[in-house]
Scaffold this active site. Sequence first.
Site: not given
Ligand code: NAD
Length: 333
Positions: A266, A298
């Site tokens: 992206e 995004h």
């Molecule tokens: P977080 O760290 O609170 O949670 C991530 C979860 O994923 C954790 O519980 C972890 O154990 C789990 N995880 C790790 N490996 C895994 C696997 N192989 N299978 C399943 N689960 C697994 O993160 P969050 O704040 O909930 O955010 C999640 C993701 O969202 C971020 O990593 C980021 O990439 C994305 N995000 C996107 C935007 C957007 O604007 N599109 C904004 C914020 C975050």
Amino acid sequence: MKVAVFGTRKYDRDSLSSAHKETKGVELTFLDPLLDKTTALLAEGHDAICIFVNDICDAEVLEQLHHHGIKYIALRCAGYNNVDLHTASRLGIKVTRVPSYAPEAVAEFAVGMMLTVVRKYHKSYNRVREGNFLLDGLLGFNLAGKTIGIIGTGKIGLITGRILSRGFGCTVIAYDPYPSAVADVYGLSYVKTLEELLRRSDIVSLHCPLTESTKYIINDETLALTKPGVILINTSRGGLIDSHALIRALKSGHLGAVGLDVYEREAAYFFADSSAKIIHDDVFARLLSFYNVFMSGHQAYLTEEALRNIADTTIQNLQELEATGTCTHLIGA
Ligand code: NAD
């Protein structure tokens, strides 16, 4: 502390400036370009840089930043897959992030994306504006009673699950190698394997971070486990999905619909106006061409609340680094 803030748009500058008003000791230089090996020299004369999701901070860029005297990197996002942490640590550069700024923003957007592709809001918006009130092709299904699979039950996954279970009456199943102790409070129940989640779900929503182990977690093999007609939603990171495999599953008609807020390459297009440019990424162009793919750039995080929290925490991180040389939100600490 002098901070070069890369890849800023007006909304970043406004929110950071407003958070900055109440703080001292941090001087911000707003820069338009994203950070990469061709723009790293803009960091010269600063102590720290501030970057977002698509800035490139690999070993080559880090070496340049180190050469220009950069000691700190403040990510104004939660994910840090774009920073080579190993090299940063070797060079003594400290990296901070904003671990949680508004999980509701992304969770609500993910649910909105589900409704969009299932009920086809985007198609009816266009049709009605052109005076076409036919309903053919707009048939959807109820979310109530459907099984939603949440991959990753961190802050965003849990809230997405809560909205769907408590609000829509869905059965929400989840997979996470590190299960949350409070998932049941949010109305989610864990399955033992990713395979089981993929086999049972009518809609799969990705909420895990992009790491070496989650890269292409959605690929030919895992897509083959899903139900015919499954809906796939990705508001997490583009690299979680093998785009070639996704296109194969779309072309075969296996996937019912796909909602993507992120795409693995992206950075070449997102956060910029490319409307008068030729898209050279044929995979991206192919994805955009499917009638049942809805894509946004995004945008899931983009709420007033999230921008305010990002700005406040980023400025606090920089101040803490300046005052103590370390930070509560240091990555890898
Ligand atoms: P977080 O760290 O609170 O949670 C991530 C979860 O994923 C954790 O519980 C972890 O154990 C789990 N995880 C790790 N490996 C895994 C696997 N192989 N299978 C399943 N689960 C697994 O993160 P969050 O704040 O909930 O955010 C999640 C993701 O969202 C971020 O990593 C980021 O990439 C994305 N995000 C996107 C935007 C957007 O604007 N599109 C904004 C914020 C975050």
